[in-house]
Design an enzyme around this catalytic site. Structure first.
Site, mmCIF file in Angstrom:
data_model
loop_
_atom_site.group_PDB
_atom_site.id
_atom_site.type_symbol
_atom_site.label_atom_id
_atom_site.label_comp_id
_atom_site.label_asym_id
_atom_site.label_seq_id
_atom_site.Cartn_x
_atom_site.Cartn_y
_atom_site.Cartn_z
ATOM 1 N N CYS A 114 66.192 49.123 -73.930
ATOM 2 C CA CYS A 114 66.656 47.762 -74.227
ATOM 3 C C CYS A 114 66.429 47.405 -75.689
ATOM 4 O O CYS A 114 66.966 46.417 -76.176
ATOM 5 C CB CYS A 114 65.930 46.747 -73.364
ATOM 6 N N ALA A 163 66.196 47.134 -66.714
ATOM 7 C CA ALA A 163 64.868 47.723 -66.928
ATOM 8 C C ALA A 163 63.797 46.991 -66.133
ATOM 9 O O ALA A 163 62.824 47.597 -65.680
ATOM 10 C CB ALA A 163 64.527 47.686 -68.420
ATOM 11 N N ARG A 172 47.129 55.660 -60.807
ATOM 12 C CA ARG A 172 46.083 54.652 -60.562
ATOM 13 C C ARG A 172 45.760 54.548 -59.074
ATOM 14 O O ARG A 172 44.624 54.289 -58.709
ATOM 15 C CB ARG A 172 46.525 53.294 -61.120
ATOM 16 N N ALA A 212 62.578 54.885 -67.566
ATOM 17 C CA ALA A 212 61.933 53.604 -67.240
ATOM 18 C C ALA A 212 61.192 53.669 -65.899
ATOM 19 O O ALA A 212 59.964 53.643 -65.848
ATOM 20 C CB ALA A 212 62.970 52.483 -67.232
ATOM 21 N N ALA A 213 61.952 53.811 -64.803
ATOM 22 C CA ALA A 213 61.322 53.799 -63.484
ATOM 23 C C ALA A 213 60.388 55.000 -63.289
ATOM 24 O O ALA A 213 59.311 54.870 -62.676
ATOM 25 C CB ALA A 213 62.397 53.788 -62.393
ATOM 26 N N GLU A 219 62.122 65.399 -67.281
ATOM 27 C CA GLU A 219 63.111 64.610 -68.023
ATOM 28 C C GLU A 219 64.041 65.574 -68.754
ATOM 29 O O GLU A 219 63.579 66.449 -69.474
ATOM 30 C CB GLU A 219 62.408 63.663 -68.998
#
Lengths: 561, 561
Positions: B45, B306, B24, B13-14, B35
């Protein structure tokens, strides 16, 4: 102190609330409420539902949730409040603390220790020839709704004069009854008091798609009868109708107060302080007849709404009964439902804020109200407005079938506390896939305005892009959606189509298609990928590019399919 | 500056959020994300929805709204982020700014200029014998959900060990699959980290009504197999099951960070400042592995969600990429859906606040989420908690089939800005009959707590009334509902029944029924009329009376029908 005599003038919203609260604060007070009409304590906001047939009878609108009708007897029995209907207050004598009223031709004189004026509002009567004829209706009191509902079955075509909140709610109700409805608004766009033009045009496009005709910029001048129908005339438009509903707004009912020497404020409504006290000792006012402090501008404003009336009524009732309470003011929140779209706003609009001297900047984002993988999700467009100088959040507006009121309520709360964008963007809002996305659209939109303020994001609005496309130097439109999305529907202009995932490898095609110095506008479905593409083009030396705010989804001018 | 190398450890998530944001902000950075699992950027979730069959495949949980799967290729193609799955970071060398990782047995060495640790959380392993056997499952990663879903058709009875958020979501999903579900919670009541006991008992009664068995105060000690099923044992309870799901919470995954000398905070999670910077230069942390500032207490807290991960990831990504952002903290908002009830909380619970030294007082109100005459409305119970000393709003909780998240989000926003009750009770929230009542239940509840603080309202809670009724001096229960309501269902005790509208005229009956000095508790359907009756009894010299908070609707202990 002897028994406190509290007299309340007006029995629709603020008046009954004040009476009920005063009773709870002072169980021994003598409380009398005067109402000139037949009914008291009815939910006038529910009249459109009665019209649409969603509510069977007007009785439901004036019952408690337990089903008890709130009439004179109810107020006496349950609250020991004496309610006099059909009783019009004609004069307030503040020196002698008396109210003179007329009931069935008889004059009553009511002494008071504390008086609460809750006379509400009356419909504005626009300068239209032919208002007083058969087939022309208003919708302010229950009788209006009954009269209108009784003729619906006989009509086929309806024109609603006025594209404000009530006008749109009426239009929606009539459309639900399968009438062909045209809304004719005098201002530049629908909901001129509520929305900026961009979101108003988006709503307009959705209304049209739902079968409601919309005419804007056309003040109706006359309604005439001929050929078995009514003709509604405006400078550059004319429509035929079997029935016409006039909903051109309301004004505060202040005559009685003004005659008694109660100060009327700059807005034309009764001036009150935070205690809801008027300029005259022991005289309070609450509801549509009085003004409020606007918590963004600090000035006075008049925004007649049942929610504000309820709060002001409670405060006036508390203070009149010897308690102490204080109504800080409003931030201009308003919500409605029309054509299965939710519409909401709070704070100042972008155009409004600019007119008032703020250096207003806005950002609009289209997105989903729940996780895209959650079965029940729907889109909405949310716009936030801030002051570029200090980042203070000034306002927000939203339109869409998705859940918008929660987002607007959150922003209304933040605005009431004078919040800045940076702070609001990190709010700890409840997240589960059924209720939003991990970074809720509310926060995402605030971040996008922060991006704009920091120079990262350069959005272009639909109206501006449309103008540019027909101007002398049209930009290169780069559609970065998937092939399926592009083939389903696209902007009505020539465009270069390169999906975002291929853009880095196909920059040469962009370079080849772009005229020297030509601006590139990246377009996607809802705005997120367009922004990504803008950043990518900037980094590739093809900028400064821009992206279409809200994407194809929020384009209100018709798409090529 | 040369090309900035950003390494991110953790891809759920983070981590992905930080990567996307860093790209960006700095289009030229070299961004690598490691990962250890197979998948990245999945909506964990959404796993209960996958389990329930509301989401068909896990692919949906890791796709963009446009349907593009967020895999290694996606991140490279669309964001130029190099994602290495199946890659476990084994060591951080902050002095040399290196991460050592293992991928398919091979050791990789990745130099970084900025590092973001987003290692998330791991399930707590409770002290239960027999956890590692067939039929016992967890639900933390997608593989867990796939394994569990694959056996659902073969099971008939399920025991969920743990009545926290995940436990209840799993229970709900299994019930949706028509399994007989028992939830076994070690703590005194369900959702011990989220709700006070009063609302937890209300939820428990609704879960039972929906067919879910609930056992509380029973820490499971062993799971054994026999007679073709699993036996789940706790001190005073034993259950049989075909499958068992263990959901006893999570803990932050901090081993890698701790070994590198990164400071671990008092909560056991990585300590970070507002920039999400850790104690080690150029090392940031975000998501479940790190702690946050609690905006009510000012102290540190660890609330792995989340939504927080997403915000922290964005801030870490911005700062790692050379921008500037600041995460102020959380107020403890959490929401879930279970058995067609919405459950939400924010801020501190009443019991929690008292333990922390606040002079916490609360008020609970039951009411409707929309006008009662609007066809689509539903009830909810809302409780607010404030500090009696200064009136500061400390927290709120809500349970019901009605819309609760909007109310909790509004209160979360107010709490984040340090609001007092008096101020929040007058918020300008959006009102239309479809979205609330003129005085929204949110404001009504705040007013009721103000009434309590001012001594006007004296609520009694269901648990206290139940205890009083079986104690030596039971109060006189006065039911003030209509005859129809009373006959449909009532409290399981003797009561005097006088509808509110008749109470003023029948006070002698109350006097006759009341023993000398006996307390009277007024009871109604949802609490409003009970409060009115309390005020009336007080004024009649029959007080100080009390009223049942939330009325019969919120009574969780079984009713007489």
């Amino acid at each position: 102190m002897a028994v406190r005599r509290i007299v309340i003038i007006g029995g629709v919203a603020a008046g009954p609330k004040a009476a009920a609260r005063a009773r709870r604060v002072d169980p021994g007070a003598e409380i009398t409420l005067l109402e000139k009409g037949r009914l008291v304590s009815y939910g006038s906001c529910g009249l459109p539902f009665f019209l649409a047939g969603l509510v069977d009878s007007l009785t439901g609108l004036r019952s408690t949730p337990a089903g008890v009708v709130r009439d004179e007897e109810f107020f006496w029995r349950e609250k020991r409040v004496r309610v006099l209907t059909g009783t019009e207050a004609e004069e307030i004598d503040p020196r002698r603390r008396l109210v003179r009223a007329r009931r069935n031709g008889e004059v009553l004189t009511l002494p008071y220790d504390r008086l609460i004026i809750a006379t509400g509002s009356v419909p504005l009567r626009p300068a239209i020839d032919g208002l007083d004829q058969e087939g022309v209706f208003g919708l302010h009191r229950p009788g209006d709704a009954e009269a209108l509902r009784s003729v619906l079955a006989r009509g086929r075509r309806a024109v609603v004069v006025g594209g404000g909140m009530i006008g749109l709610e009426v239009a929606d109700a009539l459309a639900a009854r399968r009438l062909q409805v045209t809304v004719c608004e005098a201002g530049r766009h629908l909901l001129p008091g509520l929305l900026d033009e961009d979101l108003a045009r988006l709503l307009e496009s959705r209304l049209r798609a739902a079968g409601v005709k919309v005419v804007t910029g056309q003040p109706v001048t006359a309604i005439t009868r001929g050929d078995g129908c009514l003709r509604v005339r405006a400078p550059d438009w004319e429509g035929e109708a079997d029935l016409v509903v006039v909903a051109c707004g309301v004004k505060p009912e202040v005559g009685l107060a003004a005659r008694a020497g109660v100060e009327i404020g700059p807005t034309g409504a009764i001036a009150v302080d935070g205690r809801q006290a008027t300029s005259v000792e022991d005289v309070f006012a609450a509801g549509d007849c009085c003004e409020s402090t606007h918590l963004v501008t600090g000035g006075k404003t008049w925004l007649p709404l049942a929610s504000t009336a309820s709060k002001q009524g409670r405060v006036a009732g508390t203070n009149a009964a010897g308690g102490e309470d204080w109504f800080p003011g409003v931030v201009g929140t308003a919500v409605l439902q029309v054509a299965e779209h939710n519409v909401a706003r709070t704070g100042l609009g972008e155009e409004e804020a600019r007119r008032m001297g703020y250096e207003a900047i806005g950002a609009m984002v289209a997105g989903l109200d729940a996780a895209h993988y959650y079965p029940d999700h729907a889109p909405l467009a949310l716009k936030v407005v801030a002051d570029a100088r200090d980042g203070r959040l000034l306002g927000a507006q939203a339109v869409g079938p998705g859940e918008v009121v929660k987002r607007i309520d959150v922003l209304a709360t933040a605005i009431a506390f004078g919040a800045t964008l940076d702070r609001v963007a990190h709010l700890d809002l409840g997240y589960a896939p059924a209720f939003g996305t991990a970074l809720d659209i509310c926060l995402h939109t605030l971040n996008q305005l922060r991006n704009r303020r920091q120079g990262l994001a350069r959005p272009v609005r639909a109206a501006e892009l449309k103008a540019l496309l027909s101007g002398p130097r049209p930009p290169l439109v780069l559609d970065v959606r998937t092939r399926e999305e592009y083939e389903a529907r696209r902007l009505p202009c020539s465009a270069l189509h390169i999906p975002l995932g291929e853009l880095r490898d196909r920059l040469e095609e962009v370079r080849a298609a772009r005229a020297p110095g030509q601006e590139i506008v990246a377009v996607c479905e809802m705005g997120v990928r367009g922004f990504e593409a803008q950043r990518l083009l900037d980094a590739a030396g093809l900028g400064p590019a821009r992206y279409l705010e809200g994407g194809v989804w929020a384009w209100p001018y018709g798409l090529r399919t």
